[in-house]
Design an enzyme around this catalytic site. Sequence first.
Site, PDB file in Angstrom:
ATOM      1  N   ARG A 131       0.843  -1.198   0.000  1.00 48.88           N
ATOM      2  CA  ARG A 131       0.000   0.000   0.000  1.00 48.88           C
ATOM      3  C   ARG A 131       0.868   1.234   0.000  1.00 48.88           C
ATOM      4  O   ARG A 131       1.788   1.352   0.800  1.00 48.88           O
ATOM      5  CB  ARG A 131      -0.833   0.057   1.301  1.00 48.88           C
ATOM      6  N   THR A 160      -1.639   7.424  -0.628  1.00 46.29           N
ATOM      7  CA  THR A 160      -2.874   7.232  -1.394  1.00 46.29           C
ATOM      8  C   THR A 160      -3.662   6.010  -0.906  1.00 46.29           C
ATOM      9  O   THR A 160      -4.830   5.856  -1.249  1.00 46.29           O
ATOM     10  CB  THR A 160      -2.553   7.006  -2.882  1.00 46.29           C
ATOM     11  N   ASP A 188       0.328  -2.737  12.114  1.00 47.38           N
ATOM     12  CA  ASP A 188       0.808  -3.150  10.799  1.00 47.38           C
ATOM     13  C   ASP A 188       1.247  -4.613  10.875  1.00 47.38           C
ATOM     14  O   ASP A 188       2.243  -4.956  11.516  1.00 47.38           O
ATOM     15  CB  ASP A 188       1.987  -2.256  10.383  1.00 47.38           C
ATOM     16  N   ASP A 237       4.898  -5.480   9.678  1.00 48.44           N
ATOM     17  CA  ASP A 237       5.922  -5.020  10.621  1.00 48.44           C
ATOM     18  C   ASP A 237       5.932  -5.864  11.886  1.00 48.44           C
ATOM     19  O   ASP A 237       6.993  -6.186  12.421  1.00 48.44           O
ATOM     20  CB  ASP A 237       5.677  -3.550  10.992  1.00 48.44           C
TER      21      ASP A 237
HETATM   22  C1  PRP Z   1      -1.038  -4.667   4.555  1.00 47.50           C
HETATM   23  C2  PRP Z   1      -1.801  -5.959   4.608  1.00 47.50           C
HETATM   24  C3  PRP Z   1      -2.604  -5.912   3.338  1.00 47.50           C
HETATM   25  C4  PRP Z   1      -2.906  -4.455   3.205  1.00 47.50           C
HETATM   26  C5  PRP Z   1      -4.335  -4.226   3.652  1.00 47.50           C
HETATM   27  O1  PRP Z   1       0.059  -4.777   3.714  1.00 47.50           O
HETATM   28  O2  PRP Z   1      -0.986  -7.098   4.723  1.00 47.50           O
HETATM   29  O3  PRP Z   1      -1.921  -6.399   2.206  1.00 47.50           O
HETATM   30  O4  PRP Z   1      -2.010  -3.748   4.069  1.00 47.50           O
HETATM   31  O5  PRP Z   1      -4.711  -2.909   3.439  1.00 47.50           O
HETATM   32  P1  PRP Z   1      -5.812  -2.504   2.372  1.00 47.50           P
HETATM   33  O6  PRP Z   1      -6.974  -3.437   2.581  1.00 47.50           O
HETATM   34  O7  PRP Z   1      -6.131  -1.089   2.732  1.00 47.50           O
HETATM   35  O8  PRP Z   1      -5.220  -2.628   0.994  1.00 47.50           O
HETATM   36  P2  PRP Z   1       1.097  -3.584   3.469  1.00 47.50           P
HETATM   37  O9  PRP Z   1       0.709  -2.824   2.241  1.00 47.50           O
HETATM   38  O10 PRP Z   1       1.278  -2.808   4.728  1.00 47.50           O
HETATM   39  O11 PRP Z   1       2.416  -4.370   3.067  1.00 47.50           O
HETATM   40  P3  PRP Z   1       3.325  -5.374   3.930  1.00 47.50           P
HETATM   41  O12 PRP Z   1       2.577  -6.671   4.025  1.00 47.50           O
HETATM   42  O13 PRP Z   1       4.551  -5.488   3.094  1.00 47.50           O
HETATM   43  O14 PRP Z   1       3.591  -4.756   5.282  1.00 47.50           O
HETATM   44  N1  URA Z   2      -2.565  -3.067   6.971  1.00 49.46           N
HETATM   45  C1  URA Z   2      -2.147  -3.482   8.196  1.00 49.46           C
HETATM   46  O1  URA Z   2      -1.148  -4.193   8.311  1.00 49.46           O
HETATM   47  N2  URA Z   2      -2.863  -3.093   9.270  1.00 49.46           N
HETATM   48  C2  URA Z   2      -3.958  -2.315   9.170  1.00 49.46           C
HETATM   49  O2  URA Z   2      -4.580  -2.011  10.199  1.00 49.46           O
HETATM   50  C3  URA Z   2      -4.375  -1.895   7.895  1.00 49.46           C
HETATM   51  C4  URA Z   2      -3.659  -2.279   6.809  1.00 49.46           C
END
Ligand code: PRP
Ligand code: URA
Length: 212
Positions: free
Chosen positions: A107, A111, A203, A206
């Site tokens: 994400r 945005t 997150d 993380d």
């Molecule tokens: C997180 C999560 C989803 C997304 C959800 O990933 O694992 O993929 O956010 O959010 P959304 O429904 O608003 O799209 P992130 O983009 O933080 O990446 P990561 O897994 O690499 O931390």
């Molecule tokens: N992605 C995450 O990892 N946590 C949230 O709460 C939303 C998006």
Amino acid sequence: MSNIFPNFHLIDHPIIKRNITVLRDVSTQPDIFRAAVKRISNILAVEISKDLLVSEFEVETPLEKTIGYKLKDEIVLVPVLRAGLGMVSGFLEIIPDAKVGHIGLQRDETTLKPIEYYYKTPKNIDSAKVLLIDPMLATGGSASEAINYLKKRGVDNLIFTCLVAAPEGIDRIYKHHSDVKIYGAALDRELNEKGYILPGLGDAGDRTFGTL
Ligand code: PRP
Ligand code: URA
């Protein structure tokens, strides 16, 4: 919160409730976090696989021949990188014959739109039953985009499974992909102004990998 969503199935289980609590707790360290994700994934995999079809074949025991069973459809797990990786081993323990594809989406923090950076799935994915895996369904942008990619590759037998879902994300999937059923371990209240799920667990990527 009661489940009023036609496309969302909440897996209601005491061990899941306990482990979601461990994930929510801000003091939980990555090793404990990963172990809790795996336990929940085990239960999700058992519950979801209840609906899988089997075919019969003859198996020979040490004493005689009898009817054996195998899964009818090829199963492909597709975790959304990164955080989806944490759920894979729990699913593979229950469905060891499954193949694993990967979709890399991140994400954009401003945005909130997902950006694709990786895609690799088995060649015959169009004839498989696909379990798309991501712990968080927040705005639904990432899941919706991942479903688009899979549908473009011919996938039409697809479910999405997550740990924590927000109403906004469930609605979005229903709007864009009403054919895709969602299985979740928790249904949370809402998103905050930064697109984080409340009460949520922060997150997921993380917290899984200790990159806070
Ligand atoms: C997180 C999560 C989803 C997304 C959800 O990933 O694992 O993929 O956010 O959010 P959304 O429904 O608003 O799209 P992130 O983009 O933080 O990446 P990561 O897994 O690499 O931390
Ligand atoms: N992605 C995450 O990892 N946590 C949230 O709460 C939303 C998006």
